[in-house]
Motif scaffolding. Sequence first.
Motif, PDB file in Angstrom:
ATOM      1  N   PRO A 149      11.116  14.037   9.626  1.00 31.82           N
ATOM      2  CA  PRO A 149      11.869  13.682   8.661  1.00 31.82           C
ATOM      3  C   PRO A 149      12.713  14.726   7.864  1.00 31.82           C
ATOM      4  CG  PRO A 149       9.404  12.491   8.614  1.00 31.82           C
ATOM      5  CD  PRO A 149       9.580  13.859   9.501  1.00 31.82           C
ATOM      6  N   GLY A 150      13.976  14.653   8.073  1.00 31.34           N
ATOM      7  CA  GLY A 150      14.594  15.620   7.184  1.00 31.34           C
ATOM      8  C   GLY A 150      15.020  17.098   7.884  1.00 31.34           C
ATOM      9  N   TRP A 151      14.481  17.080   9.180  1.00 33.67           N
ATOM     10  CA  TRP A 151      14.573  18.410  10.156  1.00 33.67           C
ATOM     11  C   TRP A 151      16.195  18.950  10.137  1.00 33.67           C
ATOM     12  CZ3 TRP A 151      15.204  19.178  15.674  1.00 33.67           C
ATOM     13  CH2 TRP A 151      15.283  20.558  15.996  1.00 33.67           C
ATOM     14  N   THR A 152      16.361  20.184   9.512  1.00 33.11           N
ATOM     15  CA  THR A 152      17.559  20.597   9.899  1.00 33.11           C
ATOM     16  C   THR A 152      17.680  21.990  10.387  1.00 33.11           C
ATOM     17  OG1 THR A 152      19.666  20.963   8.533  1.00 33.11           O
ATOM     18  CG2 THR A 152      17.544  21.692   7.502  1.00 33.11           C
ATOM     19  N   ALA A 153      19.067  22.206  11.026  1.00 33.79           N
ATOM     20  CA  ALA A 153      18.940  23.731  11.427  1.00 33.79           C
ATOM     21  C   ALA A 153      20.241  24.274  11.111  1.00 33.79           C
ATOM     22  CB  ALA A 153      18.530  23.852  13.003  1.00 33.79           C
ATOM     23  N   GLN A 154      20.472  25.751  11.401  1.00 32.02           N
ATOM     24  CA  GLN A 154      21.726  26.102  11.017  1.00 32.02           C
ATOM     25  C   GLN A 154      21.793  27.357  11.902  1.00 32.02           C
ATOM     26  OE1 GLN A 154      23.840  26.313   7.640  1.00 32.02           O
ATOM     27  NE2 GLN A 154      24.842  28.273   7.755  1.00 32.02           N
ATOM     28  N   GLN A 155      23.174  27.532  12.463  1.00 33.39           N
ATOM     29  CA  GLN A 155      23.449  28.478  13.268  1.00 33.39           C
ATOM     30  C   GLN A 155      24.478  29.404  12.569  1.00 33.39           C
ATOM     31  OE1 GLN A 155      24.306  28.068  17.374  1.00 33.39           O
ATOM     32  NE2 GLN A 155      26.169  28.452  16.880  1.00 33.39           N
ATOM     33  N   THR A 156      24.161  30.565  12.259  1.00 30.50           N
ATOM     34  CA  THR A 156      24.996  31.523  11.488  1.00 30.50           C
ATOM     35  C   THR A 156      25.577  32.572  12.158  1.00 30.50           C
ATOM     36  OG1 THR A 156      24.098  30.778   9.394  1.00 30.50           O
ATOM     37  CG2 THR A 156      25.480  32.598   9.155  1.00 30.50           C
ATOM     38  N   THR A 157      26.836  33.066  12.466  1.00 26.90           N
ATOM     39  CA  THR A 157      27.127  34.271  13.291  1.00 26.90           C
ATOM     40  C   THR A 157      28.119  35.039  12.480  1.00 26.90           C
ATOM     41  OG1 THR A 157      27.053  32.897  15.414  1.00 26.90           O
ATOM     42  CG2 THR A 157      28.346  34.933  15.573  1.00 26.90           C
TER      43      THR A 157
END
Length: 511
Positions: A149-157
Amino acid sequence: MKSTPLSLIAGVVALAAVTGFAAVTAPGDESVAEPKAAARLPVERSSLLCPAPSMSDVAETTYTSFTPSGESGGEAGAAELKPAEPLPTDGEEPADKAKDEKDKDEDKEKKAGDKPVVSLKDLGRPATADTSASDAPALVGTATGEFAPGWTAQQTTTAAAGSARGLLGVSCTGPDTDFWFPGASTGEDRQDYVHLTNPDDTAAVADIELYGAEGPLDSDVGEGITVPARSSVPMLISTLTSEAAENVTVHVTTRSGRVGAVVSAAEDGVGSDWLAASADPAGTQILPGIPADATSVRLVAYAPGEDDADVKVQLLGKNATFSPAGNATLHIKSQMTASVDLKDVTRGEPGSLRLSPVDGSATPVVAALRVVRGTGAKQEVAFIPATGAVGERASVADNRAKGSVLSLTAPGETAKVKVTASAGSESGEATVKTYTVKGGTTIEVTPETPAGLKGGYALTVETESGGPVHAARTLTIAEGGVGMFTVQTLPDDGGTVEVPAAEQDLSVLDD
């Protein structure tokens, strides 16, 4: 006429699923079961896809994975991002597999590639990983149980040099079958790629349609694109058509299967970033989080239906709502991309844009903003797509001790929200603060960083009262004298779903 027990049971199940009745009674029974309200329960499984980050030799990428504390799927689970690797065809060996020691080593490397790049260990505390590999693959992720529930991920380059210089940030997306990207380009100064990532074990087939200011752009090679199982395919948009257009709307659909889709945009002399998909077509669209110091803002919109759209263009500013001078309305012809240069519309104050019907007809549109900060050689670009409201809860990962700014806008009634800065990825304790957003305005806040912070942290926004709130986070990193930045929106995380209340009543089988 006889009815088999099996067919009757099927009918009961179907009726219960459609109506949500607590029970289904037999004919002649005068008591009627009262329908129960559907319960909202935490999801038990989530999927996310992150595109291949960069082909630059000087780029560095950080992955951040996060699930907020609170209601969960209950059971123990996991949240992992793994490399997207093509699966061998059924019954066939991989083409490059031989029978010598060298290939045994290659098999070992392949098995190692199945290890998670990021694995989440705790709720409310992000996990991170870094890579500087120019051939870093796309990632396919799954969260189960309490981590879903609410899992999020970000990729920052961060790319410090080259034609793709810039800070490129994207929230990893869930797989779907339909995506709209207003704000792309096939112009000579742009190199835009559509990244298609397939999380499943069977191939997906996708179509890419392009729409310019005069309507559809001729393209034959955008049809029937095969995305192999557990693979990612980047398509250079300018190779899909012979027509050069400064402002293009990209429409990605699938004939079979599902994909994650996102556009990478690099602009000569300006910078680069990811362009995420717009919210689904709707009569009213909100584009939150225009930085106060924006030097150029371009609105790009598209009407996918059979009717033209006339929309009011309004800036939800720091103290009030108003229409930009000379751009109070925008006419968007059916299946054509419209654009307008709003220049430095915020004039030193934070703002968000609202598009709404002029005459109440509510013709659906999609929209995005191209935003530039800085001037000359110190310019940097980012994109803000139209987005849904925060709803019950929304999160954004990868915030740093410095450089994170949260924008909150209430397009209707005044609202109150709770903002939680999570524990740090290495250390630090969560902090909570409440903000009131006056109706028709936008506020810009610097989050209170977690006490004792080491590493990165996540921000979670929850609506406590009042009208809907739309949010965006701007992350800024100074590199080589350039304030490189990226903007991510925060739509509802979909951490809960409605589950109809139903129960079996086998008395319907009695004669």
